[in-house]
Write an enzyme that holds these catalytic residues in place. Structure first.
Site, mmCIF file in Angstrom:
data_model
loop_
_atom_site.group_PDB
_atom_site.id
_atom_site.type_symbol
_atom_site.label_atom_id
_atom_site.label_comp_id
_atom_site.label_asym_id
_atom_site.label_seq_id
_atom_site.Cartn_x
_atom_site.Cartn_y
_atom_site.Cartn_z
ATOM 1 N N CYS A 1 -0.877 11.681 -16.579
ATOM 2 C CA CYS A 1 -1.553 12.839 -17.167
ATOM 3 C C CYS A 1 -3.052 12.648 -17.028
ATOM 4 O O CYS A 1 -3.601 11.647 -17.505
ATOM 5 C CB CYS A 1 -1.170 12.984 -18.638
ATOM 6 S SG CYS A 1 -2.085 14.323 -19.437
ATOM 7 N N CYS B 1 0.945 14.579 -24.401
ATOM 8 C CA CYS B 1 -0.059 15.435 -25.052
ATOM 9 C C CYS B 1 0.177 16.920 -24.787
ATOM 10 O O CYS B 1 -0.544 17.769 -25.303
ATOM 11 C CB CYS B 1 -1.471 15.036 -24.610
ATOM 12 S SG CYS B 1 -1.858 15.514 -22.902
ATOM 13 N N HIS C 1 -1.589 1.327 -4.342
ATOM 14 C CA HIS C 1 -1.978 2.731 -4.169
ATOM 15 C C HIS C 1 -1.086 3.671 -4.986
ATOM 16 O O HIS C 1 -1.046 4.863 -4.726
ATOM 17 C CB HIS C 1 -1.929 3.124 -2.685
ATOM 18 C CG HIS C 1 -2.996 2.459 -1.871
ATOM 19 N ND1 HIS C 1 -2.966 2.395 -0.496
ATOM 20 C CD2 HIS C 1 -4.143 1.830 -2.249
ATOM 21 C CE1 HIS C 1 -4.049 1.739 -0.057
ATOM 22 N NE2 HIS C 1 -4.762 1.383 -1.108
ATOM 23 N N ALA D 1 8.911 -4.291 12.884
ATOM 24 C CA ALA D 1 9.046 -5.011 11.613
ATOM 25 C C ALA D 1 10.481 -5.474 11.355
ATOM 26 O O ALA D 1 10.698 -6.580 10.846
ATOM 27 C CB ALA D 1 8.560 -4.124 10.467
ATOM 28 N N GLN E 1 0.846 -1.204 0.000
ATOM 29 C CA GLN E 1 0.000 0.000 0.000
ATOM 30 C C GLN E 1 0.874 1.245 0.000
ATOM 31 O O GLN E 1 0.372 2.345 -0.137
ATOM 32 C CB GLN E 1 -0.865 0.022 1.261
ATOM 33 C CG GLN E 1 -1.831 -1.141 1.372
ATOM 34 C CD GLN E 1 -2.433 -1.200 2.769
ATOM 35 O OE1 GLN E 1 -3.450 -0.597 3.039
ATOM 36 N NE2 GLN E 1 -1.785 -1.939 3.656
ATOM 37 N N ASN E 2 2.182 1.043 0.174
ATOM 38 C CA ASN E 2 3.086 2.185 0.305
ATOM 39 C C ASN E 2 3.388 2.799 -1.054
ATOM 40 O O ASN E 2 3.515 2.096 -2.057
ATOM 41 C CB ASN E 2 4.388 1.760 0.978
ATOM 42 C CG ASN E 2 4.162 1.301 2.404
ATOM 43 O OD1 ASN E 2 3.091 1.556 2.967
ATOM 44 N ND2 ASN E 2 5.133 0.622 2.981
ATOM 45 N N CYS F 1 2.461 17.526 -19.920
ATOM 46 C CA CYS F 1 2.554 16.072 -20.125
ATOM 47 C C CYS F 1 3.517 15.804 -21.279
ATOM 48 O O CYS F 1 3.425 16.464 -22.319
ATOM 49 C CB CYS F 1 1.162 15.525 -20.455
ATOM 50 S SG CYS F 1 1.192 13.854 -21.121
ATOM 51 N N THR G 1 0.415 -3.032 8.667
ATOM 52 C CA THR G 1 -0.764 -2.323 8.168
ATOM 53 C C THR G 1 -1.876 -2.365 9.211
ATOM 54 O O THR G 1 -2.066 -3.376 9.887
ATOM 55 C CB THR G 1 -1.216 -2.877 6.786
ATOM 56 O OG1 THR G 1 -2.413 -2.212 6.387
ATOM 57 C CG2 THR G 1 -1.412 -4.360 6.782
HETATM 58 P P1 NAD Z 1 -1.300 2.885 8.904
HETATM 59 O O1 NAD Z 1 -0.462 4.054 9.296
HETATM 60 O O2 NAD Z 1 -2.769 3.006 8.980
HETATM 61 O O3 NAD Z 1 -0.867 1.650 9.811
HETATM 62 C C1 NAD Z 1 0.480 1.356 10.069
HETATM 63 C C2 NAD Z 1 0.530 0.129 10.942
HETATM 64 O O4 NAD Z 1 1.880 -0.200 11.112
HETATM 65 C C3 NAD Z 1 -0.099 0.325 12.331
HETATM 66 O O5 NAD Z 1 -0.946 -0.764 12.626
HETATM 67 C C4 NAD Z 1 1.123 0.344 13.267
HETATM 68 O O6 NAD Z 1 0.839 -0.286 14.501
HETATM 69 C C5 NAD Z 1 2.119 -0.481 12.470
HETATM 70 N N1 NAD Z 1 3.504 -0.121 12.737
HETATM 71 C C6 NAD Z 1 4.037 1.106 13.029
HETATM 72 N N2 NAD Z 1 5.355 1.007 13.191
HETATM 73 C C7 NAD Z 1 5.676 -0.288 12.994
HETATM 74 C C8 NAD Z 1 6.896 -1.013 13.035
HETATM 75 N N3 NAD Z 1 8.078 -0.423 13.268
HETATM 76 N N4 NAD Z 1 6.863 -2.355 12.793
HETATM 77 C C9 NAD Z 1 5.688 -2.988 12.531
HETATM 78 N N5 NAD Z 1 4.502 -2.336 12.491
HETATM 79 C C10 NAD Z 1 4.504 -1.010 12.718
HETATM 80 O O7 NAD Z 1 -0.808 2.471 7.438
HETATM 81 P P2 NAD Z 1 -1.473 1.530 6.336
HETATM 82 O O8 NAD Z 1 -2.185 0.407 7.004
HETATM 83 O O9 NAD Z 1 -0.411 1.257 5.346
HETATM 84 O O10 NAD Z 1 -2.599 2.402 5.638
HETATM 85 C C11 NAD Z 1 -2.622 3.792 5.555
HETATM 86 C C12 NAD Z 1 -2.539 4.382 4.149
HETATM 87 O O11 NAD Z 1 -1.505 5.355 4.181
HETATM 88 C C13 NAD Z 1 -2.193 3.492 3.025
HETATM 89 O O12 NAD Z 1 -3.107 3.742 2.025
HETATM 90 C C14 NAD Z 1 -0.802 3.907 2.532
HETATM 91 O O13 NAD Z 1 -0.815 4.022 1.122
HETATM 92 C C15 NAD Z 1 -0.612 5.245 3.098
HETATM 93 N N6 NAD Z 1 0.742 5.538 3.622
HETATM 94 C C16 NAD Z 1 1.869 5.150 2.945
HETATM 95 C C17 NAD Z 1 3.133 5.448 3.456
HETATM 96 C C18 NAD Z 1 4.389 5.043 2.687
HETATM 97 O O14 NAD Z 1 4.366 4.926 1.488
HETATM 98 N N7 NAD Z 1 5.515 4.820 3.383
HETATM 99 C C19 NAD Z 1 3.255 6.129 4.653
HETATM 100 C C20 NAD Z 1 2.078 6.513 5.316
HETATM 101 C C21 NAD Z 1 0.836 6.200 4.787
#
Ligand code: NAD
Length: 238
Positions: free
Chosen positions: A120, A142, A112, A222, A94-95, A139, A179
């Site tokens: 574009c 275009c 995402h 993590a 999702q990142n 773009c 997540t």
């Molecule tokens: P979220 O922030 O809602 O949840 C993050 C989860 O990770 C939480 O449950 C938290 O307890 C856990 N967490 C925090 N630190 C941790 C660690 N060190 N080790 C393990 N777990 C840990 O994020 P989400 O569920 O990805 O959803 C939120 C939305 O925000 C998504 O759509 C995403 O695209 C976006 N987002 C992306 C980024 C990125 O690209 N790095 C950053 C922030 C949000």
């Protein structure tokens, strides 16, 4: 959905938590970038139409933060797993950062979108995003001034959903890492995988909003719990 000839055995979904120890704020961080902006203003088509410059500023800051961050041990552990499992593994994130790729992951589905890509809004072309985007950028296809980050905003359809649902239906193990289980459709993947008969594992700092749907869970940072789990999986191949 039919089972394919080369079934995907392992589906991994990652969220902001896997990048937290790399210094990128999660959605819920108290001091994170997200808390300084109204999400409806910076992450929705309506917000972009109202103030494209503000939205570009937000993603330019995120692109800069992501480029300054480095992958951590959790990203690296998934590279080792991919090296062993190849096409039998699907990594979905999702990142919007590129830390999986910079760790060495070869195949990553960004459901995402990605900070590194632009799109574009006029002709639909996608291309590499410059480090700093602006509302005046033309773009390259275009020449309309209608470029935007290739990122899925609230109210828009996530990417790669057909491939993802097919893999969830056929996998034998689904693992969610870092997540919160609050953003759908990703939060519903565990239920999809279970409906297809898969085992399920949550690796997170704390129980997510959908923790009760998982058969098993390990809680912690993590960078610790992901390598510990991948070592267990890789040991089965030795
Ligand atoms: P979220 O922030 O809602 O949840 C993050 C989860 O990770 C939480 O449950 C938290 O307890 C856990 N967490 C925090 N630190 C941790 C660690 N060190 N080790 C393990 N777990 C840990 O994020 P989400 O569920 O990805 O959803 C939120 C939305 O925000 C998504 O759509 C995403 O695209 C976006 N987002 C992306 C980024 C990125 O690209 N790095 C950053 C922030 C949000």
């Amino acid at each position: 959905m039919t089972k394919s000839d080369n079934p995907i055995e392992l589906v991994i979904l990652t969220g902001a938590g896997i990048s937290a120890e790399s210094g990128l704020g999660t959605f819920r961080d108290k001091d994170g970038l997200w808390t300084k902006y109204d999400l409806a203003e910076v992450a929705s088509p309506k917000g972009f139409a109202a103030d494209p410059g503000k939205v570009h500023d937000f993603y330019n800051a995120r692109r800069r933060n992501a480029s300054e961050a480095s992958p951590n041990a959790a990203h690296t552990a998934l590279v080792e797993l991919e090296a062993k499992l190849g096409d039998r593994m699907m990594l979905i994130t999702q990142n919007v950062d590129d830390l999986h790729e910079r760790a060495g992951s070869r195949s990553v589905l960004h459901m995402h979108g990605a900070l590194s890509r632009a799109r574009c809004a006029a002709c639909g072309a996608t291309f590499d995003a410059p480090q700093v985007m602006s509302a005046d950028d033309p773009c390259p296809c275009c020449w309309n001034n209608a470029t935007r980050p290739d990122i899925v905003w609230f109210g828009e359809m996530p990417m790669h959903m057909d491939r993802i649902y097919a893999a969830l239906a056929e996998c034998t193990l689904f693992v969610a890492i870092g997540t919160s289980g609050t953003v759908y459709p990703a939060a519903g993947f565990v239920a999809e995988a279970r409906a297809g008969g898969a085992d399920t594992l949550e690796l997170n700092a704390e129980p997510s909003a959908v923790a009760s749907a998982f058969a098993d869970a390990h809680y912690g940072q993590a960078s610790q719990i992901v390598p510990a789990w991948t070592r267990e999986v890789l040991a089965q191949f030795e």
